[in-house]
Design a protein around this motif. Structure first.
Motif, mmCIF file in Angstrom:
data_model
loop_
_atom_site.group_PDB
_atom_site.id
_atom_site.type_symbol
_atom_site.label_atom_id
_atom_site.label_comp_id
_atom_site.label_asym_id
_atom_site.label_seq_id
_atom_site.Cartn_x
_atom_site.Cartn_y
_atom_site.Cartn_z
ATOM 1 N N ARG A 49 0.816 -1.209 0.000
ATOM 2 C CA ARG A 49 0.000 0.000 0.000
ATOM 3 C C ARG A 49 0.848 1.257 0.000
ATOM 4 O O ARG A 49 0.537 2.239 -0.675
ATOM 5 N N GLY A 50 1.947 1.250 0.760
ATOM 6 C CA GLY A 50 2.764 2.452 0.866
ATOM 7 C C GLY A 50 3.942 2.502 -0.085
ATOM 8 O O GLY A 50 4.754 3.422 0.001
ATOM 9 N N ALA A 51 4.052 1.541 -0.988
ATOM 10 C CA ALA A 51 5.175 1.532 -1.928
ATOM 11 C C ALA A 51 4.993 2.605 -2.995
ATOM 12 O O ALA A 51 3.875 3.033 -3.278
ATOM 13 N N TRP A 52 6.093 3.020 -3.611
ATOM 14 C CA TRP A 52 6.045 3.977 -4.715
ATOM 15 C C TRP A 52 5.950 3.269 -6.061
ATOM 16 O O TRP A 52 5.604 3.899 -7.064
ATOM 17 N N ALA A 53 6.285 1.991 -6.092
ATOM 18 C CA ALA A 53 6.271 1.235 -7.340
ATOM 19 C C ALA A 53 5.697 -0.152 -7.091
ATOM 20 O O ALA A 53 5.752 -0.672 -5.972
ATOM 21 N N GLY A 54 5.144 -0.736 -8.150
ATOM 22 C CA GLY A 54 4.599 -2.078 -8.057
ATOM 23 C C GLY A 54 3.136 -2.091 -7.672
ATOM 24 O O GLY A 54 2.547 -1.065 -7.304
ATOM 25 N N PRO A 55 2.507 -3.260 -7.748
ATOM 26 C CA PRO A 55 1.085 -3.384 -7.444
ATOM 27 C C PRO A 55 0.822 -3.411 -5.945
ATOM 28 O O PRO A 55 1.739 -3.600 -5.145
ATOM 29 N N VAL A 56 -0.433 -3.224 -5.575
ATOM 30 C CA VAL A 56 -0.876 -3.575 -4.232
ATOM 31 C C VAL A 56 -1.458 -4.987 -4.337
ATOM 32 O O VAL A 56 -2.193 -5.288 -5.274
ATOM 33 N N VAL A 57 -1.069 -5.853 -3.423
ATOM 34 C CA VAL A 57 -1.418 -7.269 -3.490
ATOM 35 C C VAL A 57 -2.209 -7.649 -2.245
ATOM 36 O O VAL A 57 -1.860 -7.252 -1.128
ATOM 37 N N VAL A 58 -3.260 -8.427 -2.440
ATOM 38 C CA VAL A 58 -4.111 -8.898 -1.351
ATOM 39 C C VAL A 58 -4.217 -10.418 -1.424
ATOM 40 O O VAL A 58 -4.359 -10.983 -2.515
ATOM 41 N N SER A 84 3.618 -11.459 8.929
ATOM 42 C CA SER A 84 4.800 -11.626 8.083
ATOM 43 C C SER A 84 5.925 -10.667 8.455
ATOM 44 O O SER A 84 7.103 -10.989 8.281
ATOM 45 N N LYS A 85 5.586 -9.494 8.982
ATOM 46 C CA LYS A 85 6.613 -8.504 9.336
ATOM 47 C C LYS A 85 7.451 -8.960 10.529
ATOM 48 O O LYS A 85 8.540 -8.435 10.758
ATOM 49 N N LEU A 86 6.953 -9.908 11.306
ATOM 50 C CA LEU A 86 7.684 -10.410 12.464
ATOM 51 C C LEU A 86 8.522 -11.633 12.135
ATOM 52 O O LEU A 86 9.217 -12.162 13.013
ATOM 53 N N LYS A 179 2.805 -11.180 1.141
ATOM 54 C CA LYS A 179 4.148 -10.597 1.194
ATOM 55 C C LYS A 179 5.114 -11.345 0.278
ATOM 56 O O LYS A 179 5.856 -10.730 -0.506
ATOM 57 N N VAL A 180 5.116 -12.656 0.358
ATOM 58 C CA VAL A 180 6.045 -13.444 -0.452
ATOM 59 C C VAL A 180 5.717 -13.309 -1.935
ATOM 60 O O VAL A 180 6.618 -13.158 -2.777
ATOM 61 N N HIS A 181 4.431 -13.319 -2.270
ATOM 62 C CA HIS A 181 4.024 -13.178 -3.671
ATOM 63 C C HIS A 181 4.505 -11.849 -4.240
ATOM 64 O O HIS A 181 5.096 -11.801 -5.325
ATOM 65 N N GLY A 191 15.433 -7.288 -12.113
ATOM 66 C CA GLY A 191 16.236 -7.693 -13.248
ATOM 67 C C GLY A 191 15.965 -6.852 -14.485
ATOM 68 O O GLY A 191 16.864 -6.610 -15.301
ATOM 69 N N GLU A 192 14.734 -6.392 -14.605
ATOM 70 C CA GLU A 192 14.346 -5.567 -15.751
ATOM 71 C C GLU A 192 14.768 -4.117 -15.574
ATOM 72 O O GLU A 192 15.100 -3.429 -16.558
ATOM 73 N N PHE A 193 14.754 -3.648 -14.334
ATOM 74 C CA PHE A 193 15.111 -2.257 -14.027
ATOM 75 C C PHE A 193 16.145 -2.238 -12.898
ATOM 76 O O PHE A 193 15.833 -1.875 -11.762
ATOM 77 N N PRO A 194 17.381 -2.625 -13.202
ATOM 78 C CA PRO A 194 18.411 -2.634 -12.157
ATOM 79 C C PRO A 194 18.723 -1.216 -11.689
ATOM 80 O O PRO A 194 18.592 -0.256 -12.428
ATOM 81 N N GLY A 195 19.113 -1.131 -10.440
ATOM 82 C CA GLY A 195 19.495 0.161 -9.886
ATOM 83 C C GLY A 195 18.456 0.780 -8.978
ATOM 84 O O GLY A 195 18.777 1.670 -8.183
ATOM 85 N N TYR A 196 17.209 0.321 -9.076
ATOM 86 C CA TYR A 196 16.144 0.874 -8.234
ATOM 87 C C TYR A 196 15.998 0.123 -6.905
ATOM 88 O O TYR A 196 15.227 0.538 -6.044
ATOM 89 N N GLY A 197 16.701 -0.975 -6.771
ATOM 90 C CA GLY A 197 16.645 -1.725 -5.518
ATOM 91 C C GLY A 197 15.341 -2.451 -5.285
ATOM 92 O O GLY A 197 14.972 -2.714 -4.129
ATOM 93 N N PHE A 198 14.631 -2.788 -6.358
ATOM 94 C CA PHE A 198 13.322 -3.421 -6.179
ATOM 95 C C PHE A 198 13.409 -4.747 -5.426
ATOM 96 O O PHE A 198 12.490 -5.102 -4.689
ATOM 97 N N ALA A 199 14.501 -5.491 -5.620
ATOM 98 C CA ALA A 199 14.623 -6.781 -4.948
ATOM 99 C C ALA A 199 14.773 -6.614 -3.445
ATOM 100 O O ALA A 199 14.352 -7.476 -2.670
ATOM 101 N N ASP A 200 15.371 -5.506 -3.016
ATOM 102 C CA ASP A 200 15.592 -5.272 -1.588
ATOM 103 C C ASP A 200 14.496 -4.439 -0.946
ATOM 104 O O ASP A 200 14.077 -4.705 0.178
ATOM 105 N N SER A 201 14.020 -3.419 -1.658
ATOM 106 C CA SER A 201 13.055 -2.488 -1.055
ATOM 107 C C SER A 201 11.619 -2.761 -1.470
ATOM 108 O O SER A 201 10.688 -2.161 -0.911
ATOM 109 N N ALA A 202 11.426 -3.646 -2.479
ATOM 110 C CA ALA A 202 10.089 -3.997 -2.956
ATOM 111 C C ALA A 202 9.277 -2.779 -3.395
ATOM 112 O O ALA A 202 8.054 -2.766 -3.303
ATOM 113 N N GLY A 203 9.979 -1.744 -3.889
ATOM 114 C CA GLY A 203 9.276 -0.566 -4.385
ATOM 115 C C GLY A 203 9.013 0.492 -3.352
ATOM 116 O O GLY A 203 8.446 1.547 -3.673
ATOM 117 N N TYR A 204 9.425 0.272 -2.100
ATOM 118 C CA TYR A 204 9.286 1.286 -1.059
ATOM 119 C C TYR A 204 10.433 2.302 -1.188
ATOM 120 O O TYR A 204 11.443 2.025 -1.833
#
Length: 254
Positions: A49-58, A84-86, A179-181, A191-204
């Motif tokens: 919900r609070g990410a700047w990039a990517g979908p919101v997933v439910v 999941s955050k714990l 969260k995992v999905h 992999g498609e947009f390296p440099g944005y840290g999507f793998a680590d920050s998940a778009g936050y």
């Protein structure tokens, strides 16, 4: 802890206070809902919900009320299913491998960044949740939402519970799977947009993500109606201005 359904369903009265919440989720809320009569209960939780990039997933999840799986911990200890955050990333991944075989049913729904820009986060969140709920094997009688805001509304019968992801096994399972999905989706985008840290920050908005935005601008997976663009002079002209009648706008970053 709010009954938002209008006409009362037995067991939908506000539950106990959230003080002293255990780390391991249990069936406290489900047992209360089932006390008056058998009902099918879906736990729902969202991520992104609070990410700047990517979908919101439910994710919507339904259990058969059997004991949830546990993971081996250090020594003779075990790791219980909870919010999941714990959990560590490794524990989330391990639970994500076990939960589909244990749950009576689960489904994922999502809303894209374009949809979020078009209709606003609350409506996008509702659509994602409805997609998940309507993909379950059977329609649930009651939906448990984590938090105090009912973003689903009628015709769904909703029980809002603060810290439900720590008190309800059903919501905890949905929390982990959502969260995992989403993390996996964002890792693919890395992999498609390296440099944005999507793998680590998940778009936050991590420092790496913010630096990449300043230097390279938003990707096609960024939410273009959000206020972060106001702070990027080079890219401010790309901001989308949504019709205010189409939704409520950006939610606070929680």
């Amino acid at each position: 802890m709010t009954d938002t359904t209008g006409d009362a369903l037995p067991g939908l009265d506000p539950g106990p206070a959230s003080a002293g919440i255990p780390r391991a989720a249990g069936y406290e809320i489900e047992d209360e809902l089932r006390a008056a009569r058998p009902v099918t209960i879906a736990g729902v939780d969202e991520v992104g919900r609070g990410a700047w990039a990517g979908p919101v997933v439910v994710c919507a999840a339904v259990t058969d009320l059997s004991p949830p799986p546990v993971l081996p911990g250090r020594g003779e200890k075990t790791v219980a299913l909870t919010d999941s955050k714990l959990l560590t990333g490794a524990h989330r991944e391990a639970f994500a491998g076990l939960l589909p075989g244990w749950l009576a049913g689960h489904a994922i729904g999502a809303s894209s960044p374009e949809e979020i820009d078009e209709v606003g986060m609350t409506e996008a969140l509702r659509r994602a949740a409805v997609r998940a709920l309507e993909s379950l094997p059977a329609r649930p009688d009651v939906v448990i939402l984590d938090g105090k805001h009912d973003f689903l509304g009628r015709p769904w019968r909703v029980r809002c519970e603060i810290k439900a992801d720590q008190r309800s096994v059903t919501v905890a399972a949905a929390s982990v799977l959502a969260k995992v999905h989403r993390d996996r989706l964002m890792a693919e985008l890395d992999g498609e947009f390296p440099g944005y840290g999507f793998a680590d920050s998940a778009g936050y908005p991590s420092p790496v993500h913010q630096k990449a935005l300043e230097e390279h601008g938003p990707t096609p997976h960024h939410r273009m109606s959000w206020s972060y663009l106001d702070d990027l002079p080079r890219w401010r002209h790309l901001k989308k201005h949504r019709d205010p009648l189409a939704g409520e706008g950006q939610l606070s970053l929680l």
